[in-house]
Structures are given as C-alpha cells and as structure tokens.
Design a protein around this motif. Structure first.
Motif, PDB file in Angstrom:
ATOM      1  N   UNK A   1      -4.591  11.732  -4.974  1.00  0.00           N
ATOM      2  CA  UNK A   1      -3.594  10.778  -5.128  1.00  0.00           C
ATOM      3  C   UNK A   1      -3.565   9.783  -3.933  1.00  0.00           C
ATOM      4  N   UNK A   2      -3.441   8.757  -4.309  1.00  0.00           N
ATOM      5  CA  UNK A   2      -3.330   7.453  -3.243  1.00  0.00           C
ATOM      6  C   UNK A   2      -2.035   7.157  -3.057  1.00  0.00           C
ATOM      7  N   UNK A   3      -1.587   7.288  -1.682  1.00  0.00           N
ATOM      8  CA  UNK A   3      -0.133   6.994  -1.528  1.00  0.00           C
ATOM      9  C   UNK A   3       0.125   5.690  -1.003  1.00  0.00           C
ATOM     10  N   UNK A   4       0.770   4.841  -1.651  1.00  0.00           N
ATOM     11  CA  UNK A   4       1.058   3.469  -1.396  1.00  0.00           C
ATOM     12  C   UNK A   4       2.546   3.344  -0.662  1.00  0.00           C
ATOM     13  N   UNK A   5       3.462   4.082  -0.944  1.00  0.00           N
ATOM     14  CA  UNK A   5       4.760   4.092  -0.106  1.00  0.00           C
ATOM     15  C   UNK A   5       5.362   5.665  -0.316  1.00  0.00           C
ATOM     16  N   UNK A   6       6.682   5.780   0.082  1.00  0.00           N
ATOM     17  CA  UNK A   6       7.010   6.956  -0.404  1.00  0.00           C
ATOM     18  C   UNK A   6       7.504   7.458  -1.774  1.00  0.00           C
ATOM     19  N   UNK A   7       7.951   6.196  -2.472  1.00  0.00           N
ATOM     20  CA  UNK A   7       8.055   6.270  -3.619  1.00  0.00           C
ATOM     21  C   UNK A   7       7.027   6.071  -4.840  1.00  0.00           C
TER      22      UNK A   7
END
Length: 140
Positions: A1-7
């Motif tokens: 998983x690559x987190x860009x922002x909270x959503x």
C-alpha cells in the motif's frame, strides 16, 4: 500500500514495476544486474483516485504521462534495485500530492479609475519629453 493522503491509498496491484539495466557507474557488474526501475501507474483507469484528482493529473503537461494516461517513472539514480524502487515510489507520491492542491480560480478584475488616469498621465508626460527633443523646422 502506497499512502498519498489520509483518504487516498494506492494498492500494490495498481503499480507495475519493470527492472532494467541501468547506465552509469557500477563497473562490470552493471552489465549483469537490472538495478534500474520503471514504475508504471495507470492514472486514467485507477479506481483509487477521486475524479477531480484524476482530471488534474491527466491535464498536466508531463512528458512522463503517455497518451493512454499511464504515468511512467524511471529511477536509476542509485546502484541497487531496492533504493531505486523506493525512489520511484517517492516520486510517484510527490506527483500525486502536487496534484492534490486545487489551483486557485482566477477572478477577472478591471483596472481602477486611478490606475487608468496614472497610465494616461504617464503617457502624456512621455509625449512631452519626446516633443521637446524634436526640432522646430518652421523657424529655420
């Protein structure tokens, strides 16, 4: 998983990695190892991106974006594959985060009356200066 922002989180299944032989330093070993990484992300068909963000990403004039809406990032800065993978992923996150910022809508304005008058007064002043430079041929 690559987190860009909270959503916004990109799953690994949406990223395609290809490993290539990198040019540059590394000696004879560079000819045998595939340390460069080509990371592909399909912006046009990604279900993880909200529609406004997708539109902003596709509207960018970026040479890394293909005609099909696939973002291609090549990472060959480092000598080992792992660091190049991380570098490519970080650059992808930076590109998407930059597109998260909604550009401020420009509001068309008219020049004020005072600014128009100052502009015209400046033009008249400049005309007078030029007029004094010219010769009066009627007197000669």
């Amino acid at each position: 998983m690559l987190t860009i922002s909270r959503s916004i989180v990109l799953p690994e299944t949406e990223l395609t990695e290809r490993f290539l032989r990198a040019d540059g330093p590394g000696g004879q070993h560079v000819n045998r190892t595939e340390s460069a990484v080509e990371l592909r992300f399909d912006v046009a068909h990604s279900p993880s991106l909200p529609e406004p963000l997708r539109a902003r990403l596709l509207a960018r004039r970026d040479r890394r974006l293909t005609d099909d809406g696939v973002l291609v990032i090549q990472a060959r800065r480092f000598r080992d594959q792992g660091r190049n993978r991380e570098d490519a992923r970080e650059r992808l996150v930076e590109i998407i985060r930059a597109a998260l910022v909604v550009p401020k809508a420009r509001i068309a304005t008219k020049p004020t009356r005072g600014s128009k008058e100052r502009r015209l007064a400046g033009k008249q002043q400049r005309g007078k200066i030029k007029q004094t430079r010219s010769r009066d041929w009627s007197r000669e």
